[in-house]
Design a protein around this motif. Structure first.
Motif, PDB file in Angstrom:
ATOM      1  N   VAL A  20       0.976  -1.142  -0.098  1.00 57.96           N
ATOM      2  CA  VAL A  20      -0.078  -0.005  -0.018  1.00 57.96           C
ATOM      3  C   VAL A  20       1.002   1.006   0.099  1.00 57.96           C
ATOM      4  O   VAL A  20       1.842   1.272   0.872  1.00 57.96           O
ATOM      5  CB  VAL A  20      -0.916  -0.013   1.231  1.00 57.96           C
ATOM      6  CG1 VAL A  20      -1.615   1.250   1.260  1.00 57.96           C
ATOM      7  CG2 VAL A  20      -1.785  -1.054   1.106  1.00 57.96           C
ATOM      8  N   THR A  21       0.669   2.114  -0.980  1.00 57.92           N
ATOM      9  CA  THR A  21       1.471   3.377  -1.027  1.00 57.92           C
ATOM     10  C   THR A  21       0.501   4.442  -1.042  1.00 57.92           C
ATOM     11  O   THR A  21      -0.515   4.652  -1.770  1.00 57.92           O
ATOM     12  CB  THR A  21       2.232   3.445  -2.393  1.00 57.92           C
ATOM     13  OG1 THR A  21       3.055   2.222  -2.656  1.00 57.92           O
ATOM     14  CG2 THR A  21       3.047   4.698  -2.527  1.00 57.92           C
ATOM     15  N   VAL A  22       0.950   5.416  -0.196  1.00 56.99           N
ATOM     16  CA  VAL A  22       0.012   6.680  -0.020  1.00 56.99           C
ATOM     17  C   VAL A  22       0.838   7.641  -0.402  1.00 56.99           C
ATOM     18  O   VAL A  22       1.788   8.000   0.134  1.00 56.99           O
ATOM     19  CB  VAL A  22      -0.185   6.978   1.533  1.00 56.99           C
ATOM     20  CG1 VAL A  22      -1.447   8.074   1.807  1.00 56.99           C
ATOM     21  CG2 VAL A  22      -0.993   5.569   2.128  1.00 56.99           C
ATOM     22  N   THR A  23       0.077   8.577  -1.229  1.00 60.33           N
ATOM     23  CA  THR A  23       0.713   9.709  -1.837  1.00 60.33           C
ATOM     24  C   THR A  23      -0.146  11.289  -1.363  1.00 60.33           C
ATOM     25  O   THR A  23      -1.561  10.952  -1.544  1.00 60.33           O
ATOM     26  CB  THR A  23       1.090   9.902  -3.214  1.00 60.33           C
ATOM     27  OG1 THR A  23      -0.250   9.715  -3.842  1.00 60.33           O
ATOM     28  CG2 THR A  23       2.054   8.713  -3.554  1.00 60.33           C
ATOM     29  N   ASP A  24       0.488  12.330  -1.128  1.00 62.39           N
ATOM     30  CA  ASP A  24      -0.502  13.314  -0.863  1.00 62.39           C
ATOM     31  C   ASP A  24      -0.753  14.138  -2.290  1.00 62.39           C
ATOM     32  O   ASP A  24      -0.635  13.365  -3.332  1.00 62.39           O
ATOM     33  CB  ASP A  24       0.248  14.461   0.166  1.00 62.39           C
ATOM     34  CG  ASP A  24       1.605  15.034  -0.675  1.00 62.39           C
ATOM     35  OD1 ASP A  24       1.940  15.044  -1.778  1.00 62.39           O
ATOM     36  OD2 ASP A  24       2.637  15.270   0.367  1.00 62.39           O
ATOM     37  N   MET A  25      -1.384  15.249  -2.218  1.00 58.88           N
ATOM     38  CA  MET A  25      -2.016  15.864  -3.212  1.00 58.88           C
ATOM     39  C   MET A  25      -0.819  16.418  -4.269  1.00 58.88           C
ATOM     40  O   MET A  25      -1.181  16.634  -5.702  1.00 58.88           O
ATOM     41  CB  MET A  25      -3.085  16.781  -3.095  1.00 58.88           C
ATOM     42  CG  MET A  25      -4.049  16.190  -2.150  1.00 58.88           C
ATOM     43  SD  MET A  25      -5.027  14.873  -3.095  1.00 58.88           S
ATOM     44  CE  MET A  25      -5.697  15.633  -4.580  1.00 58.88           C
ATOM     45  N   LEU A  31       3.952   7.233   2.739  1.00 55.54           N
ATOM     46  CA  LEU A  31       3.628   6.257   3.400  1.00 55.54           C
ATOM     47  C   LEU A  31       3.701   5.005   2.615  1.00 55.54           C
ATOM     48  O   LEU A  31       2.997   5.133   1.519  1.00 55.54           O
ATOM     49  CB  LEU A  31       2.157   6.286   4.274  1.00 55.54           C
ATOM     50  CG  LEU A  31       2.056   4.919   5.184  1.00 55.54           C
ATOM     51  CD1 LEU A  31       3.149   4.883   6.544  1.00 55.54           C
ATOM     52  CD2 LEU A  31       0.507   5.232   5.973  1.00 55.54           C
ATOM     53  N   ARG A  32       4.410   3.951   2.978  1.00 57.22           N
ATOM     54  CA  ARG A  32       4.425   2.784   2.385  1.00 57.22           C
ATOM     55  C   ARG A  32       4.479   1.492   3.326  1.00 57.22           C
ATOM     56  O   ARG A  32       4.991   1.574   4.181  1.00 57.22           O
ATOM     57  CB  ARG A  32       5.688   2.523   1.572  1.00 57.22           C
ATOM     58  CG  ARG A  32       5.717   1.237   0.504  1.00 57.22           C
ATOM     59  CD  ARG A  32       7.127   1.349  -0.287  1.00 57.22           C
ATOM     60  NE  ARG A  32       7.171   0.056  -1.089  1.00 57.22           N
ATOM     61  CZ  ARG A  32       7.391  -1.058  -0.937  1.00 57.22           C
ATOM     62  NH1 ARG A  32       7.626  -1.334   0.547  1.00 57.22           N
ATOM     63  NH2 ARG A  32       7.256  -2.130  -1.793  1.00 57.22           N
ATOM     64  N   ALA A  33       3.500   0.587   3.272  1.00 57.56           N
ATOM     65  CA  ALA A  33       3.222  -0.400   4.129  1.00 57.56           C
ATOM     66  C   ALA A  33       3.034  -1.732   3.451  1.00 57.56           C
ATOM     67  O   ALA A  33       2.333  -1.745   2.343  1.00 57.56           O
ATOM     68  CB  ALA A  33       2.240  -0.071   4.969  1.00 57.56           C
ATOM     69  N   VAL A  54      -4.341   6.580  -2.556  1.00 61.73           N
ATOM     70  CA  VAL A  54      -4.077   5.139  -2.014  1.00 61.73           C
ATOM     71  C   VAL A  54      -3.993   4.165  -2.914  1.00 61.73           C
ATOM     72  O   VAL A  54      -4.829   4.023  -3.755  1.00 61.73           O
ATOM     73  CB  VAL A  54      -4.802   4.652  -0.902  1.00 61.73           C
ATOM     74  CG1 VAL A  54      -4.258   3.438  -0.265  1.00 61.73           C
ATOM     75  CG2 VAL A  54      -4.790   5.812   0.339  1.00 61.73           C
ATOM     76  N   VAL A  55      -2.634   3.660  -3.486  1.00 61.47           N
ATOM     77  CA  VAL A  55      -2.669   2.521  -4.503  1.00 61.47           C
ATOM     78  C   VAL A  55      -2.155   1.372  -3.974  1.00 61.47           C
ATOM     79  O   VAL A  55      -1.235   1.058  -3.043  1.00 61.47           O
ATOM     80  CB  VAL A  55      -1.418   3.020  -5.455  1.00 61.47           C
ATOM     81  CG1 VAL A  55      -1.458   1.992  -6.708  1.00 61.47           C
ATOM     82  CG2 VAL A  55      -1.977   4.377  -6.055  1.00 61.47           C
TER      83      VAL A  55
END
Length: 273
Positions: A20-25, A31-33, A54-55
């Protein structure tokens, strides 16, 4: 936990080691988990309030993306994230396939007292699948022993075998034969067929998912499928019911049929089929 998700396949299995990769706008990764063996992804790293992309990725699966809005608590609860197999799955080779009863299940669920469900299964059944080169020309047939119903309660099972319901002595077999197939997705179809139950034959559609094909430990090749359908008891002249209070029946009028099937390549059916 600031981030929590459960990564699953469409048929409910955990996707191990998904990322799971989280990016801001601005597109910056914040974040990566990684998912554990149970498909659960969790992280204690707090996130600033605001929207995020979230990808979710995993080898062999198409990526899934969604937008998460994080509030003042800094928590992103994604719930269940369902991944589809990349490009669908390779279809089983054409030819005859025999249902494996030892690794298949035929079940039904009925509502009980309007608040819960009663689960039952048939323990004796056989079937055959004919995969055609043109997949929509494929056919399936199955025979179920009505007297093999098992709900885990002997008195209830006896009643279900009686003329109030299945009337298993007069109608010992439940038979389904398909007569058409309509694609509903890369690995999904609607199976059109005729169900003969309690002396009545009616058209019934199955929602079918194909789960894949592979070798088995015994030197064979097998394919797996999952299918569901809904039946109305009244359509098959099973009208019995007991009203326990105003507007509430002891047993629901609709049954949900749930099939989990493994089929082995080759035609080894008994002569009756």
């Amino acid at each position: 936990m600031a981030l929590h998700a459960q990564v699953r396949t469409r048929d409910g299995w955990a996707v191990q080691h998904a990322v799971v990769t989280v990016t801001d706008m601005t597109g910056t990764q914040v974040l990566r988990a990684d998912a554990g063996p149970d498909g659960v992804v969790s992280s204690a790293t707090p996130l600033a309030p605001g929207p995020y992309t979230v990808v979710v990725t995993a080898v062999g699966y198409a990526p899934a993306a969604r937008t998460a809005l994080v509030g003042a608590g800094g928590r992103a609860e994604l719930g269940a994230v369902v991944l589809a197999r990349a490009g669908g799955v390779e279809l089983p080779p054409p030819g005859a396939w025999t249902l494996d009863p030892a690794h298949s299940s035929v079940g039904a669920v009925a509502q009980h007292l309007g608040i819960s469900s009663v689960h039952g299964r048939f323990t004796e059944f056989a079937g055959r699948i004919g995969i055609a080169p043109d997949i929509v020309s494929s056919r399936v047939e199955a025979v179920i022993a009505a007297a093999s119903i098992d709900t885990g309660n002997a008195l209830r099972d006896k009643h279900l075998k009686s003329p109030d319901f299945l009337d298993a002595e007069a109608y010992p077999e439940i038979v389904y034969r398909s007569h058409g197939l309509t694609p509903a997705g890369p690995d999904r179809w609607t199976v059109h067929g005729t169900l003969s139950l309690h002396g009545i034959s009616r058209d019934v559609d199955l929602d079918l998912s194909y789960l894949g094909t592979g070798p088995d430990p015994w030197g064979g090749t097998r394919a797996a499928f999952r299918a569901t359908a809904e039946l109305r008891r009244d359509d098959f002249a099973m009208h019995y019911n007991q009203v326990v209070q105003a507007g509430i029946s002891a047993i629901g009028t609709t049954l949900r049929v749930e099939l989990d099937v493994q089929a082995v390549q080759g035609d080894g059916l008994p002569a009756a089929l």
